[in-house]
Design a protein around this motif. Structure first.
Motif, mmCIF file in Angstrom:
data_model
loop_
_atom_site.group_PDB
_atom_site.id
_atom_site.type_symbol
_atom_site.label_atom_id
_atom_site.label_comp_id
_atom_site.label_asym_id
_atom_site.label_seq_id
_atom_site.Cartn_x
_atom_site.Cartn_y
_atom_site.Cartn_z
ATOM 1 N N UNK A 3 0.866 -1.132 0.084
ATOM 2 C CA UNK A 3 -0.096 0.138 0.009
ATOM 3 C C UNK A 3 0.884 1.359 -0.048
ATOM 4 N N UNK A 4 1.851 1.233 0.708
ATOM 5 C CA UNK A 4 2.843 2.417 0.924
ATOM 6 C C UNK A 4 3.622 2.523 -0.440
ATOM 7 N N UNK A 5 3.912 1.579 -0.976
ATOM 8 C CA UNK A 5 4.534 1.713 -2.334
ATOM 9 C C UNK A 5 3.717 2.096 -3.483
ATOM 10 N N UNK A 6 2.544 1.743 -3.590
ATOM 11 C CA UNK A 6 1.510 2.111 -4.447
ATOM 12 C C UNK A 6 1.247 3.595 -4.251
ATOM 13 N N UNK A 7 1.101 4.021 -3.016
ATOM 14 C CA UNK A 7 0.869 5.498 -2.673
ATOM 15 C C UNK A 7 1.880 6.405 -3.069
ATOM 16 N N UNK A 8 3.086 5.864 -2.744
ATOM 17 C CA UNK A 8 4.331 6.698 -3.066
ATOM 18 C C UNK A 8 4.423 6.777 -4.695
ATOM 19 N N UNK A 9 4.270 5.778 -5.272
ATOM 20 C CA UNK A 9 4.329 5.667 -6.866
ATOM 21 C C UNK A 9 3.207 6.642 -7.420
ATOM 22 N N UNK A 10 1.886 6.742 -6.673
ATOM 23 C CA UNK A 10 1.033 7.625 -7.284
ATOM 24 C C UNK A 10 1.503 9.193 -7.086
ATOM 25 N N UNK A 11 2.078 9.322 -5.871
ATOM 26 C CA UNK A 11 2.448 10.745 -5.469
ATOM 27 C C UNK A 11 3.530 11.333 -6.407
ATOM 28 N N UNK A 12 4.510 10.238 -6.804
ATOM 29 C CA UNK A 12 5.465 10.708 -7.661
ATOM 30 C C UNK A 12 4.777 10.830 -9.118
ATOM 31 N N UNK A 13 3.872 10.179 -9.704
ATOM 32 C CA UNK A 13 3.311 10.244 -10.937
ATOM 33 C C UNK A 13 2.558 11.524 -10.929
ATOM 34 N N UNK A 14 1.781 12.070 -9.789
ATOM 35 C CA UNK A 14 1.046 13.024 -9.637
ATOM 36 C C UNK A 14 2.335 14.432 -9.986
ATOM 37 N N UNK A 15 3.342 14.446 -9.068
ATOM 38 C CA UNK A 15 4.395 15.276 -9.061
ATOM 39 C C UNK A 15 5.126 15.439 -10.379
ATOM 40 N N UNK A 16 5.067 14.235 -11.135
ATOM 41 C CA UNK A 16 5.952 14.449 -12.515
ATOM 42 C C UNK A 16 4.834 14.602 -13.844
ATOM 43 N N UNK A 17 3.692 15.143 -13.153
ATOM 44 C CA UNK A 17 2.698 15.578 -14.372
ATOM 45 C C UNK A 17 2.276 14.249 -15.183
ATOM 46 N N UNK A 18 2.279 13.157 -14.879
ATOM 47 C CA UNK A 18 1.612 11.860 -15.753
ATOM 48 C C UNK A 18 0.441 11.592 -15.865
ATOM 49 N N UNK A 19 -0.488 12.404 -15.277
ATOM 50 C CA UNK A 19 -1.772 12.282 -15.444
ATOM 51 C C UNK A 19 -2.205 13.593 -16.264
ATOM 52 N N UNK A 20 -2.417 13.038 -17.742
ATOM 53 C CA UNK A 20 -2.718 14.037 -18.467
ATOM 54 C C UNK A 20 -3.942 14.051 -19.338
ATOM 55 N N UNK A 21 -4.813 12.977 -18.857
ATOM 56 C CA UNK A 21 -6.174 12.660 -19.344
ATOM 57 C C UNK A 21 -7.179 13.268 -18.796
ATOM 58 N N UNK A 22 -7.196 14.606 -19.216
ATOM 59 C CA UNK A 22 -8.091 15.596 -18.556
ATOM 60 C C UNK A 22 -9.660 15.557 -19.173
ATOM 61 N N UNK A 23 -10.503 15.174 -18.614
ATOM 62 C CA UNK A 23 -11.934 15.326 -19.158
ATOM 63 C C UNK A 23 -12.798 16.019 -18.127
ATOM 64 N N UNK A 24 -14.112 16.172 -18.529
ATOM 65 C CA UNK A 24 -15.101 16.367 -17.546
ATOM 66 C C UNK A 24 -15.529 15.385 -16.655
ATOM 67 N N UNK A 25 -15.434 15.554 -15.144
ATOM 68 C CA UNK A 25 -15.796 14.588 -14.427
ATOM 69 C C UNK A 25 -16.769 15.277 -13.363
ATOM 70 N N UNK A 26 -17.853 14.556 -13.343
ATOM 71 C CA UNK A 26 -19.158 14.788 -12.529
ATOM 72 C C UNK A 26 -18.829 14.276 -11.309
ATOM 73 N N UNK A 27 -18.559 15.110 -10.280
ATOM 74 C CA UNK A 27 -18.350 14.675 -8.933
ATOM 75 C C UNK A 27 -19.567 14.083 -8.214
ATOM 76 N N UNK A 28 -20.758 14.589 -8.585
ATOM 77 C CA UNK A 28 -21.877 13.846 -7.875
ATOM 78 C C UNK A 28 -22.047 12.349 -8.227
#
Length: 165
Positions: A3-28
């Motif tokens: 769990x820790x490794x997955x969470x740290x990997x996610x943080x690293x991906x966020x910090x390195x702008x690896x989430x570029x698939x921007x789309x309209x997200x309905x929070x409701x």
């Protein structure tokens, strides 16, 4: 450990702008789905309040992670047999849960590995991930304690909205 490794990997991906698939997200829709899944595991009431659909431009996976982490944090630290209240408004998402006392070091709350105690199983990374997602999109996370409730709120400026119905 995984769990820790997955969470740290996610943080690293966020910090390195690896989430570029921007789309309209309905929070409701995301919140209703997450609440339905979590309500099977959480015996107390999870109440969702919203007067309008809120749609943000962001990566759908990160929108789900943001909601999941705020909800799971509330579940972990809520007093037994008390409701969790989620309020989604045009410019904010607030998750509230009952608690005995305020967080001792709120200035450290969104830092990696910060935990108030070892009583609850936690990696200390969930709110750090929330903060990284907020930083990525220019959202503002906050915490306050009022009326025996923890209030975690994410504020969004109107410029970040795709549309509000």
């Amino acid at each position: 450990m995984s769990k820790i490794i997955k969470a740290l990997l996610l943080i690293s991906k966020i910090e390195n702008d690896q989430f570029t698939n921007i789309s309209p997200c309905n929070l409701n829709h995301i919140l209703k789905d997450r609440i339905e899944n979590l309500s099977e595991l959480y015996p107390s009431e999870i109440r969702f309040e919203s007067n309008e659909d809120v749609v943000l431009l962001m990566d759908a996976h990160l929108a789900e992670v943001l909601c999941d982490n705020l909800l799971s944090n509330a579940i972990k630290y809520s007093l037994p047999n008390t409701p969790i209240v989620i309020i989604l408004e045009k410019d904010s998402l607030s998750v509230r849960n009952k608690g005995m006392r305020a967080i001792l070091k709120p200035d450290q709350l969104f830092q990696r590995f910060y935990k108030e105690s070892d009583e609850v199983k936690s990696t200390g990374l969930g709110l750090a991930i929330v903060k990284k997602i907020c930083d990525l999109y220019g959202f503002q996370p906050s915490y306050k304690y009022a009326n025996n409730e923890h209030h975690f709120t994410v504020f969004c400026s109107i410029a970040q909205f795709f549309s509000c119905f």
